[in-house]
Write a protein that holds these residues in place. Structure first.
Motif, mmCIF file in Angstrom:
data_model
loop_
_atom_site.group_PDB
_atom_site.id
_atom_site.type_symbol
_atom_site.label_atom_id
_atom_site.label_comp_id
_atom_site.label_asym_id
_atom_site.label_seq_id
_atom_site.Cartn_x
_atom_site.Cartn_y
_atom_site.Cartn_z
ATOM 1 N N ASP A 70 31.061 26.351 64.509
ATOM 2 C CA ASP A 70 30.433 27.652 64.807
ATOM 3 C C ASP A 70 31.232 28.374 65.883
ATOM 4 O O ASP A 70 31.503 29.576 65.779
ATOM 5 C CB ASP A 70 28.988 27.450 65.283
ATOM 6 N N ALA A 71 31.622 27.609 66.911
ATOM 7 C CA ALA A 71 32.396 28.213 68.001
ATOM 8 C C ALA A 71 33.746 28.704 67.487
ATOM 9 O O ALA A 71 34.210 29.785 67.855
ATOM 10 C CB ALA A 71 32.602 27.188 69.117
ATOM 11 N N ARG A 73 34.478 29.820 64.586
ATOM 12 C CA ARG A 73 34.323 31.066 63.823
ATOM 13 C C ARG A 73 34.312 32.294 64.727
ATOM 14 O O ARG A 73 34.778 33.353 64.340
ATOM 15 C CB ARG A 73 33.032 31.018 62.988
ATOM 16 N N SER A 74 33.783 32.122 65.957
ATOM 17 C CA SER A 74 33.744 33.297 66.826
ATOM 18 C C SER A 74 35.025 33.450 67.646
ATOM 19 O O SER A 74 35.400 34.566 67.994
ATOM 20 C CB SER A 74 32.515 33.234 67.746
ATOM 21 N N THR A 75 35.714 32.314 67.927
ATOM 22 C CA THR A 75 36.894 32.439 68.798
ATOM 23 C C THR A 75 38.214 32.422 68.040
ATOM 24 O O THR A 75 39.223 32.881 68.545
ATOM 25 C CB THR A 75 36.940 31.273 69.812
ATOM 26 N N ALA A 77 38.904 33.073 64.256
ATOM 27 C CA ALA A 77 38.443 33.325 62.890
ATOM 28 C C ALA A 77 39.519 33.060 61.840
ATOM 29 O O ALA A 77 39.221 32.901 60.650
ATOM 30 C CB ALA A 77 37.944 34.762 62.776
#
Lengths: 426, 530
Positions: A70-71, A73-75, A77
């Protein structure tokens, strides 16, 4: 004598016989596609046998790989794993691990948390799934259970004393011992030879007889990974029965048995599942066509010509020959696809050894779009029929991030899903 | 913990000069303690071509240095033939070079008393097939190569065996205690353990190479002035030429290809640097050396290189050289420091590997006279002995030895260079420095371990495991020493990572991070299970 050429058609051609390639073939067969797979699977012997998903992010060891994703995907991509949902990754991972069990290699079911897996130098590695033969070692570490660690005269790069010494601060109660492997006295011994030997009942009994006097109350015993090649779980069960102790394996310096087990299992299983497998050859020519991909393989005796409706490129990095370089640039070897890379050679490797950020060249590789299609020089997909998976992809550092197997499995799944879609849409 | 040691002479710096002085003194019956803040040949003595100069390189600029090289090379070929490959050499000019300069070479050689034979282009290319058709002039000279590690190990080992002399690695002087113009005590520290050693010596010799200026200043002497010139070299995977090939032009960069046993060394660059700490080779230097070198030897464009390294030449600062190290003197100078008010301190500075014996002799002459010892130097005639523990730096020796003994239980630890466990055990037991806990790095410096294509990726792990097994390592510190060794290798490997070395680099990542977890060592979470 004129060389003979075999002609084959397939729905999907898989280029590469590492974990990504083998996973791609399995996923494609699950979807009912016909598959031809070509590659040279030597590098699989360099794996520890651990099936990791995501163990380290930004230099920190991850307890929970799923929230790590999840992390990511935000940092980050662009990371290939960030292109997929956790649901799809879990589906692929579960399927793959189940398959390993069907092939005779028991692996733990992937859960929600990483496990500290043992390494031969007394350090650990975060992994999501591990061979059943290795699980009791992680359990024993977790419980700080006393254990006897055994090494063998003549087996280089595996020292029980080193393991116990370096583990001592977190795992007291370890005791090293050295044995001479039955029948291999006064000579260098190799894990693969020991593993094949241990498939015979006689060798199992001889080894158990040697272990017995060392036990001295020990209930858990660690050994280098040598407990058979084809049916390690059976070999381990038999030795546990003979010794009355719980046994576990620790990976060794390559070429290591856990990787050889995987390679041999795939080489047995894939043809059985209808895959046309050429595990000793590399693609000598690949041509992209609007209707698919044509591949030529030069074999020892004859040539193979494959006309496939789509292809998955899973050719690996430098060690496997998927990427190569001259003094100036990194190149992709099969189709000469553009490779994302630092501007100059000076930028490939950091100034400092084991720079925590990872060497920039580690993240070099081919760019893909959301459908796992490699991008051509103009930034659009090189072909609607070409897909890519595994560590040849850019934006990942599989060794440092402890995500090699997970990346291979997940992106193989993603690439095959996309390839199947393109084939069905024709 | 403090210990006190007494000796006739304290020698600071275990390069060729320091080791040479130690042996020269020992042969005169004078005992010494040799210390080095790192280990043998850690500076310029280990960071060079291994060239035993015929003198040809200096004939056009400095006849005296050229003649000195020629004389000294002849002596070394007699007393230490086992350290030398008398392979011969050649000076070669190619199309782009100044032909007038090239044609004056034989005259310059004659002035320096140096034999020199003109070769036709064909004869030159027959002798060295790697040379291109663009050769315009070629002259054969008696160049040779020397293994500086075998040389220095041999000198220290011989001195130790002659009497009361000792070698202390990773030991440096903190403070000199000086009274009445005499250094009464050198307060030294073991940089690995932190332990203090007080050394009382009647004479103190500063042979610190690039550190001589600092050491002299520590003794209150401001008369030593050096110019630091960084030189970078590349090591190829195989031997490219039979003999030494020199570019016949005004000395410049990438001029010399010297064989080093089974490999070749190409260099150098010359950059004047203000400080000596960070002398790692850079990508820009490598590319520059290759651009120059390929003019003379086009084969270098496709040669596989496995490592690079840099040395710092401590040159005497000559007033007329300005900042140009190529024009600085290659001569040496002995400082008696008496005008600085010290009676028992000398500094030997400048010079070259080829002339180290002469430098050592002059230094020992002064010190022996001060000690009232009238024996003359015998190093120009006394053969350098060989020994079991100090012979392992020779390329190919480990393999030959292993085949000859045919002992299947003696495992090969380094497959690239065929170094067996028995060689490692010899070194840890008996090589100079062995009395103080020999690390992987120290073993590598005394053998071919880690010098092949994989640059220690595999053998570092095997040797480390073996050192745990034999009790040399008894804590996690062994793993940290492995990491430190690999970190140092990486400095030299990094700028030549391309082509066939990239798979090696990837394999090293898989081994050292994936299998050993070295990248996570020291991070709070590693080794700490959930």
């Amino acid at each position: 004598m004129k060389r003979h050429t075999r002609h084959v058609t397939a729905d999907l051609a898989v280029i590469g016989t590492g974990i990504a390639g083998c996973a791609a073939s399995i996923f494609a067969r699950d979807l009912g596609l016909t598959v031809a797979q070509i590659g040279h699977s030597g590098a699989m012997a360099y794996t520890t046998g651990y099936i990791d998903l995501l163990g380290v992010l930004d230099g920190r060891v991850l307890d929970d790989p799923w929230s790590g994703l999840d992390a990511l995907r935000s940092t980050d991509a662009c990371h290939p794993l960030a292109r997929m949902t956790n649901h799809d990754i879990r589906t692929a991972f579960d399927r793959f691990v189940r398959l390993l069990g069907e092939m005779g290699l028991g692996y733990t079911a992937p859960g929600d948390r990483n496990v500290s897996a043992l390494l031969p130098y007394g350090t650990t590695k975060p992994t999501l799934s591990l061979p059943d033969t290795m699980l009791p070692g992680s359990d024993a570490l977790h419980r700080r259970a006393p254990a006897l660690i055994i090494d063998f005269e003549g087996l280089q790069g595996f020292s029980a004393t080193e393991f116990c010494t370096n583990m001592a601060s977190v795992w007291p109660g370890l005791r090293p011992a050295r044995l001479v492997f039955p029948g291999l006295e006064a000579r260098p011994v190799f894990p693969e030879v020991m593993a094949r030997t241990l498939e015979t009942p006689v060798a199992q009994e001889q080894l158990a007889d040697l272990i017995q006097p060392l036990l001295n109350g020990a209930e858990t015993i660690g050994l280098p990974a040598i407990l058979g090649l084809q049916a390690p779980d059976r070999v381990r069960a038999r030795l546990e029965q003979l010794t009355g102790a719980t046994l576990f394996e620790i990976p060794t310096i390559p070429p290591g048995v856990p990787g050889i087990r995987l390679r041999e299992a795939f080489e047995r299983e894939l043809p059985r599942r209808g895959v046309l497998l050429e595990p000793q050859n590399k693609v000598s020519e690949a041509i992209l066509r609007s209707t698919g991909v044509d591949l030529t393989v030069q074999g020892a005796l004859d040539d193979l010509r494959i006309e496939a409706s789509a292809a998955v490129l899973a050719s690996g990095r430098f060690l496997s020959g998927g990427l190569k370089s001259d003094r100036y640039r990194v190149k992709e070897t099969v189709l000469n696809l553009p490779v994302r890379q630092p501007e100059t050679r000076d930028g490939w490797f950091s100034a400092e050894y084991l720079d925590p950020a990872g060497y920039p060249v580690n993240k070099a590789g081919i760019e893909i779009d959301a459908a796992f299609r490699p991008l051509g020089p103009d930034g659009v997909p090189a072909s609607d029929r070409l897909f890519a998976a595994g560590v040849v992809l850019a934006h990942q550092d599989w060794v440092r991030q402890r995500c090699g197997a997970g990346l291979a499995i997940a992106t193989a799944y993603g690439a095959v899903q996309a390839a199947a879609g393109s084939i069905n849409a024709r | 913990m403090t210990s006190l040691r007494e000796t006739d002479v304290l020698i600071i710096g275990a390069g060729a000069t320091g080791a040479g002085v130690m042996r020269d003194l020992a042969l005169r019956g004078i005992s010494s303690i040799l210390i080095d803040r790192s280990d043998l040949n850690a500076g310029a003595s280990g960071g060079n071509h291994g060239l035993l100069h015929s003198g040809g390189r200096y004939v056009s600029a400095d006849t005296r240095t050229a003649a000195e090289c020629h004389r000294e090379a002849d002596i070394l070929k007699r007393i230490a033939p086992h350290c030398i490959d008398d392979c011969g050499g050649m000076f070669v000019a190619v199309e782009w070079d100044d032909e007038t300069f090239a044609r004056r070479f034989p005259d310059h050689c004659r002035d320096a008393g140096l034999p020199c034979k003109e070769l036709s282009t064909d004869a030159a290319r027959t002798r060295e097939p790697a040379l291109p058709g663009t050769v315009i002039a070629a002259y054969a000279v008696p160049d040779a190569t020397i293994d500086p590690f075998a040389l220095v190990l041999g000198h220290v080992d011989h001195a130790i065996h002659l009497g009361d002399s000792a070698y202390l690695p990773h030991t440096a002087v903190d403070v000199f205690e000086i009274a009445n113009g005499v250094i009464e005590m050198a307060m030294c520290r073991d940089l690995r353990t932190g332990a203090e050693t007080r050394i009382r010596a009647r004479q103190v010799i500063n042979a610190g190479g690039a550190s001589t200026m600092d050491i002299a200043q520590r003794a209150g002497c401001s008369d030593v002035k050096l110019l630091y010139s960084k030189g970078t070299l590349l090591v190829s995977n195989t031997r490219i030429s039979k003999g030494v090939i020199n570019r016949l032009r005004v000395p410049g960069d990438g001029d010399i290809l010297a064989p080093g046993g089974t490999v070749s060394l190409l260099g150098t660059s010359s950059v004047t640097v203000p400080r000596i700490e960070d002398n790692r080779p850079t990508v820009a230097e490598i590319d520059h050396i290759l651009a120059e070198g390929t003019q003379m030897l086009p084969v270098l464009e496709t040669t596989r290189f496995i490592r690079a390294f840099s040395g710092v030449r401590p040159l005497l600062a000559a007033p007329d050289a300005g900042g140009n190290a190529r024009r600085a003197s290659r001569r040496f100078l002995l400082f008696d420091h008496e005008d600085q008010g010290l009676k028992n301190f000398v500094t030997i500075a400048g010079g070259k590997l080829t002339t180290f014996r002469l430098m050592a002799e002059k230094t020992a002459d002064l010190v022996a006279a001060r000690l009232g010892n009238t024996a003359a130097s015998t190093t120009s005639t006394t053969p350098l002995p060989q020994g079991d523990a100090i012979r392992w730096t020779e390329p190919g020796l480990a393999a030959r030895d292993w085949y000859r003994r045919a002992d299947p239980s003696d495992m090969i630890m380094c497959e690239c260079e065929m170094v067996a466990q028995s060689a490692v055990d010899d070194i840890t037991a008996d090589a100079p420095g062995a009395e103080s806990h020999m690390s992987l790095k120290a073993i590598a410096q005394r053998s071919r371990i880690g010098k092949g294509a994989c640059q220690g990726a595999f053998c570092a792990m095997r040797v480390t495991s073996h050192l745990y097994d034999t009790g040399v390592y008894d804590s996690r510190g062994g793993l940290e020493l492995m990491r430190a060794f690999l970190a140092e290798r990486y400095r030299g490997v990094r700028p030549v990572l391309w082509g066939a070395q990239l798979p090696q680099a990837e394999l090293a990542e898989i081994l050292h991070c994936g299998l050993a977890g070295l990248d996570l060592m020291g991070s709070s979470t590693t080794g700490e299970p959930e």
